[in-house]
Design a protein around this motif. Sequence first.
Motif, PDB file in Angstrom:
ATOM      1  N   PRO A 175      -7.362  98.703 -32.037  1.00  0.00           N
ATOM      2  CA  PRO A 175      -8.080  97.883 -33.143  1.00  0.00           C
ATOM      3  C   PRO A 175      -9.152  97.429 -33.045  1.00  0.00           C
ATOM      4  O   PRO A 175      -9.631  97.146 -31.613  1.00  0.00           O
ATOM      5  N   VAL A 176      -9.284  97.038 -33.901  1.00  0.00           N
ATOM      6  CA  VAL A 176     -10.780  95.535 -33.888  1.00  0.00           C
ATOM      7  C   VAL A 176     -10.679  94.795 -33.322  1.00  0.00           C
ATOM      8  O   VAL A 176     -12.015  94.058 -32.647  1.00  0.00           O
ATOM      9  N   ALA A 177      -9.994  93.656 -33.504  1.00  0.00           N
ATOM     10  CA  ALA A 177      -9.742  92.096 -33.127  1.00  0.00           C
ATOM     11  C   ALA A 177      -8.829  92.040 -32.477  1.00  0.00           C
ATOM     12  O   ALA A 177      -7.801  92.703 -33.281  1.00  0.00           O
ATOM     13  N   GLY A 178      -8.472  90.567 -32.306  1.00  0.00           N
ATOM     14  CA  GLY A 178      -7.716  89.985 -31.988  1.00  0.00           C
ATOM     15  C   GLY A 178      -6.547  89.813 -30.549  1.00  0.00           C
ATOM     16  O   GLY A 178      -7.217  91.428 -29.806  1.00  0.00           O
ATOM     17  N   LEU A 179      -6.033  89.327 -29.997  1.00  0.00           N
ATOM     18  CA  LEU A 179      -4.461  89.374 -29.182  1.00  0.00           C
ATOM     19  C   LEU A 179      -3.573  90.376 -29.354  1.00  0.00           C
ATOM     20  O   LEU A 179      -3.522  91.761 -28.560  1.00  0.00           O
ATOM     21  N   THR A 180      -3.193  90.444 -30.940  1.00  0.00           N
ATOM     22  CA  THR A 180      -2.268  91.692 -31.665  1.00  0.00           C
ATOM     23  C   THR A 180      -2.368  92.199 -32.829  1.00  0.00           C
ATOM     24  O   THR A 180      -3.405  91.108 -33.528  1.00  0.00           O
ATOM     25  N   ASP A 181      -1.222  92.528 -33.449  1.00  0.00           N
ATOM     26  CA  ASP A 181      -1.849  92.949 -34.610  1.00  0.00           C
ATOM     27  C   ASP A 181      -0.718  91.230 -35.360  1.00  0.00           C
ATOM     28  O   ASP A 181      -0.506  90.829 -34.684  1.00  0.00           O
ATOM     29  N   ALA A 182      -1.357  91.588 -36.597  1.00  0.00           N
ATOM     30  CA  ALA A 182      -0.941  90.203 -37.445  1.00  0.00           C
ATOM     31  C   ALA A 182       0.197  90.707 -37.378  1.00  0.00           C
ATOM     32  O   ALA A 182       1.199  90.849 -37.630  1.00  0.00           O
ATOM     33  N   THR A 187       3.182  90.759 -27.209  1.00  0.00           N
ATOM     34  CA  THR A 187       4.132  91.302 -26.069  1.00  0.00           C
ATOM     35  C   THR A 187       3.062  92.637 -25.074  1.00  0.00           C
ATOM     36  O   THR A 187       1.437  92.357 -25.287  1.00  0.00           O
ATOM     37  N   PHE A 188       3.742  93.254 -23.945  1.00  0.00           N
ATOM     38  CA  PHE A 188       2.661  93.775 -23.525  1.00  0.00           C
ATOM     39  C   PHE A 188       1.725  94.783 -24.049  1.00  0.00           C
ATOM     40  O   PHE A 188       0.948  94.967 -23.991  1.00  0.00           O
ATOM     41  N   GLY A 189       2.605  96.030 -24.677  1.00  0.00           N
ATOM     42  CA  GLY A 189       1.863  96.886 -25.271  1.00  0.00           C
ATOM     43  C   GLY A 189       1.285  96.400 -26.276  1.00  0.00           C
ATOM     44  O   GLY A 189      -0.242  96.533 -26.011  1.00  0.00           O
ATOM     45  N   GLN A 190       0.941  95.586 -27.060  1.00  0.00           N
ATOM     46  CA  GLN A 190       0.476  94.713 -28.032  1.00  0.00           C
ATOM     47  C   GLN A 190      -0.589  94.451 -27.275  1.00  0.00           C
ATOM     48  O   GLN A 190      -1.668  94.919 -27.750  1.00  0.00           O
ATOM     49  N   VAL A 191      -1.102  93.194 -26.596  1.00  0.00           N
ATOM     50  CA  VAL A 191      -1.685  92.883 -25.565  1.00  0.00           C
ATOM     51  C   VAL A 191      -2.704  93.909 -25.264  1.00  0.00           C
ATOM     52  O   VAL A 191      -4.155  94.046 -25.097  1.00  0.00           O
ATOM     53  N   ALA A 192      -2.179  95.120 -24.236  1.00  0.00           N
ATOM     54  CA  ALA A 192      -3.019  96.075 -23.651  1.00  0.00           C
ATOM     55  C   ALA A 192      -3.747  96.657 -24.602  1.00  0.00           C
ATOM     56  O   ALA A 192      -4.588  97.411 -24.326  1.00  0.00           O
ATOM     57  N   SER A 276     -13.023  89.373 -31.105  1.00  0.00           N
ATOM     58  CA  SER A 276     -12.605  87.495 -31.527  1.00  0.00           C
ATOM     59  C   SER A 276     -10.965  87.964 -30.833  1.00  0.00           C
ATOM     60  O   SER A 276     -10.472  87.370 -31.087  1.00  0.00           O
ATOM     61  N   TRP A 277     -11.312  87.080 -29.618  1.00  0.00           N
ATOM     62  CA  TRP A 277     -10.415  87.574 -27.671  1.00  0.00           C
ATOM     63  C   TRP A 277      -9.593  86.272 -28.154  1.00  0.00           C
ATOM     64  O   TRP A 277     -10.767  85.341 -28.253  1.00  0.00           O
TER      65      TRP A 277
END
Length: 329
Positions: A175-182, A187-192, A276-277
């Motif tokens: 993914p390009v940016a952010g902590l998770t998908d919109a 979750t652990f998977g999203q953040v990782a 955008s972290w």
Amino acid sequence: MSARSRGAAAGRLVLRRIGFAVPVLVVVAFGVFLLAAASPFDPVHQYYGVQIYNASAADVARVRAELGLDEPVLAQFWNWASGLLSGDLGVSRSMRQPVAQVVAERLPWTMLLAATGLVLAVLIALVLGTVAAWRQGGWADRLVTAVGHALEGVPPFVLALLAIAVFALGLGWLPVAGLTDAGQDPTFGQVAEHLALPALVLGVSQSPWLVLHVRQSMLAALSEDHVTGARARGLAERVVVLRHALPTALLPFVTLIGARVPELVTGAVLVEEVFSWPGLAAAVVTAATAVDYPLLAVVTLVATPAVLLGSLLADVAALLLDPRVAADG
């Protein structure tokens, strides 16, 4: 020096550094207030935004008084420091929420990014630096050295933009940016998944100096007498390099890691902005443009101990690992 005496010396070193850190933090915090006071930005204008053009002079004066901006810088600093000692970090004018809440929400994500980036940088340095020294003069050594020198002058945000172009936009792997998908929970998977690219960029940006330093230290270690003796005893080259030369080269490497903490903090801020972290970087930029004294000072006080702690841990490690090192404070 025995192990017990080295431990006692390390304890005295820690106490001296803690005593030294207190005036440093005071000077740094006061320096932030002075720099903010010299800023061309008006905090009241930043507070109002575009609504400043609809506000009357009386309203502007009232807000300035409520925010304490009509007082001298020394008085503002004293009010802030007094509140800090009582546990009140103040309220961020730019974020419109308590500073403690801003730091509590954002600092863990910054620490996660910085720690992951540092671990990656150390692993890259140990592997590539050792291989380059082991195969001195070969194609691997020439490649690692050339890439290391080339990356020394590349800012982290440039690497971040290149990584986004290749791995996110081009290949679509990450993914390009952010902590998770919109709309997704962290979750652990999203953040990782979202952490992978910024952490890799941060680690690669910090690795050139470490790689070249490990290579140089390994070359010096490989020429020492105990390594020559290990080879003379017929030990395998892999054993000689990993068990005899590498431990000798690690001591100066540990010291260098502590010295690189300021660069790590700066790199983390730049990488956070590009990706955008949701760490402290965005808060720093917002607070700087809004001349947000409370948030700027607290964020600075968070970053300064990190730098001091990195230097302290490196010195303590060197003192404990090498009996030749003296604890001079």
